[in-house]
Design a protein around this motif. Structure first.
Motif, PDB file in Angstrom:
ATOM      1  N   ASN A  68     -16.545  92.960  10.790  1.00  0.00           N
ATOM      2  CA  ASN A  68     -16.710  93.097   9.338  1.00  0.00           C
ATOM      3  C   ASN A  68     -17.651  94.245   8.989  1.00  0.00           C
ATOM      4  OD1 ASN A  68     -14.948  91.128   8.390  1.00  0.00           O
ATOM      5  ND2 ASN A  68     -16.453  89.514   8.688  1.00  0.00           N
ATOM      6  N   ARG A  69     -18.738  94.366   9.721  1.00  0.00           N
ATOM      7  CA  ARG A  69     -19.689  95.455   9.444  1.00  0.00           C
ATOM      8  C   ARG A  69     -19.079  96.810   9.767  1.00  0.00           C
ATOM      9  NH1 ARG A  69     -24.686  94.535   7.822  1.00  0.00           N
ATOM     10  NH2 ARG A  69     -25.314  96.617   8.481  1.00  0.00           N
ATOM     11  N   THR A  70     -18.291  96.891  10.824  1.00  0.00           N
ATOM     12  CA  THR A  70     -17.642  98.156  11.178  1.00  0.00           C
ATOM     13  C   THR A  70     -16.657  98.577  10.093  1.00  0.00           C
ATOM     14  OG1 THR A  70     -17.894  97.711  13.545  1.00  0.00           O
ATOM     15  CG2 THR A  70     -16.226  99.337  12.906  1.00  0.00           C
ATOM     16  N   GLY A  88     -16.569  97.558   6.972  1.00  0.00           N
ATOM     17  CA  GLY A  88     -17.333  97.843   5.756  1.00  0.00           C
ATOM     18  C   GLY A  88     -18.051  99.177   5.821  1.00  0.00           C
ATOM     19  N   THR A  89     -18.595  99.496   6.990  1.00  0.00           N
ATOM     20  CA  THR A  89     -19.300 100.769   7.164  1.00  0.00           C
ATOM     21  C   THR A  89     -18.342 101.945   7.038  1.00  0.00           C
ATOM     22  OG1 THR A  89     -20.985  99.754   8.548  1.00  0.00           O
ATOM     23  CG2 THR A  89     -20.680 102.128   8.794  1.00  0.00           C
ATOM     24  N   LEU A  90     -17.190 101.842   7.671  1.00  0.00           N
ATOM     25  CA  LEU A  90     -16.214 102.936   7.609  1.00  0.00           C
ATOM     26  C   LEU A  90     -15.684 103.135   6.186  1.00  0.00           C
ATOM     27  CD1 LEU A  90     -14.284 102.305  10.944  1.00  0.00           C
ATOM     28  CD2 LEU A  90     -15.932 104.124  10.451  1.00  0.00           C
ATOM     29  N   ILE A  91     -15.369 102.041   5.512  1.00  0.00           N
ATOM     30  CA  ILE A  91     -14.871 102.145   4.133  1.00  0.00           C
ATOM     31  C   ILE A  91     -15.964 102.694   3.213  1.00  0.00           C
ATOM     32  CG2 ILE A  91     -14.073 100.836   2.113  1.00  0.00           C
ATOM     33  CD1 ILE A  91     -12.671  98.916   4.087  1.00  0.00           C
ATOM     34  N   GLY A  92     -17.161 102.111   3.288  1.00  0.00           N
ATOM     35  CA  GLY A  92     -18.266 102.551   2.431  1.00  0.00           C
ATOM     36  C   GLY A  92     -18.674 103.987   2.708  1.00  0.00           C
ATOM     37  N   GLY A  93     -18.684 104.374   3.974  1.00  0.00           N
ATOM     38  CA  GLY A  93     -19.044 105.737   4.337  1.00  0.00           C
ATOM     39  C   GLY A  93     -18.031 106.756   3.842  1.00  0.00           C
ATOM     40  N   ALA A  94     -16.761 106.469   4.051  1.00  0.00           N
ATOM     41  CA  ALA A  94     -15.701 107.389   3.615  1.00  0.00           C
ATOM     42  C   ALA A  94     -15.656 107.492   2.092  1.00  0.00           C
ATOM     43  CB  ALA A  94     -14.351 106.925   4.156  1.00  0.00           C
ATOM     44  N   VAL A  98     -10.774  93.748  -0.961  1.00  0.00           N
ATOM     45  CA  VAL A  98      -9.853  92.645  -1.264  1.00  0.00           C
ATOM     46  C   VAL A  98      -8.449  92.993  -0.758  1.00  0.00           C
ATOM     47  CG1 VAL A  98      -8.743  91.337  -3.119  1.00  0.00           C
ATOM     48  CG2 VAL A  98     -11.188  91.850  -3.249  1.00  0.00           C
ATOM     49  N   LEU A  99      -8.021  94.238  -1.004  1.00  0.00           N
ATOM     50  CA  LEU A  99      -6.684  94.666  -0.583  1.00  0.00           C
ATOM     51  C   LEU A  99      -6.501  94.602   0.932  1.00  0.00           C
ATOM     52  CD1 LEU A  99      -5.962  97.761  -2.887  1.00  0.00           C
ATOM     53  CD2 LEU A  99      -4.942  95.473  -3.019  1.00  0.00           C
ATOM     54  N   ALA A 147     -15.366  89.668   3.359  1.00  0.00           N
ATOM     55  CA  ALA A 147     -16.654  89.434   4.018  1.00  0.00           C
ATOM     56  C   ALA A 147     -17.379  90.754   4.280  1.00  0.00           C
ATOM     57  CB  ALA A 147     -16.451  88.678   5.328  1.00  0.00           C
ATOM     58  N   ALA A 148     -16.657  91.864   4.217  1.00  0.00           N
ATOM     59  CA  ALA A 148     -17.252  93.182   4.444  1.00  0.00           C
ATOM     60  C   ALA A 148     -17.690  93.844   3.138  1.00  0.00           C
ATOM     61  CB  ALA A 148     -16.257  94.088   5.172  1.00  0.00           C
TER      62      ALA A 148
END
Length: 166
Positions: free
Chosen positions: A57-59, A61-67, A104-105, A110-111
């Protein structure tokens, strides 16, 4: 007299993971150990199964948030280079809607928390950097380092011994 609880194995594993993150940062010479050590602590779980779930989940979330953070920064630099802070804050705030919706998509709600934290740390902390993509890359890499160090430490067989557990 009441007996004090023992130092738990999770504490020991967290300390080892934090130290390894510091060492990686030291030899890497880029980024910030702060993000790695926080990720390592947050990902350390009592067992490998839970650690893997949290790390995944953190990975993501990190990739989505970073990009997404990088994309928003680049757009603001390109189209609104001299905008007042209130406009930047409005754009960053509104960008949270599609960002959260994306989790959500992809069915990774949880991320959502870490996705937003990474996004905000990139856009708010380093929105004025001359080279925002460098910070976005390092911020993402730092967090991933902490995640994978924590997961690796939690997977070491001799650290699964319960001799230190309560």
């Amino acid at each position: 007299m009441r007996k004090l609880p023992k130092i738990g194995l999770r504490m020991i594993k967290s300390v080892i993971a934090v130290f390894l993150c510091f060492m990686i940062d030291y030899f890497r010479g880029a980024g910030s150990a702060f993000y790695s050590v926080i990720a390592a602590i947050l990902c350390m779980q009592p067992d490998v199964k839970n650690s893997f779930h949290v790390a995944l989940n953190r990975t993501i979330g990190t990739l989505i948030g970073g990009a997404f953070g990088l994309l928003v920064l680049l757009c603001m630099h390109r189209f609104l280079p001299d905008s007042p802070p209130i406009i930047q804050y409005l754009i960053i705030s509104l960008a949270l809607i599609p960002l959260m919706y994306l989790t959500v998509l992809v069915k990774k709600t949880a991320a959502t928390y870490i996705t937003c934290v990474v996004f905000l740390s990139i856009t708010v902390s380093h929105g004025v950097d001359v080279v925002p993509y460098l910070f976005a890359f390092n911020r993402t890499a730092d967090t991933l380092i902490g995640i994978f160090v924590s997961l690796g430490i939690n997977s070491i067989p001799f650290l699964k011994n319960r001799f230190l557990e309560q």
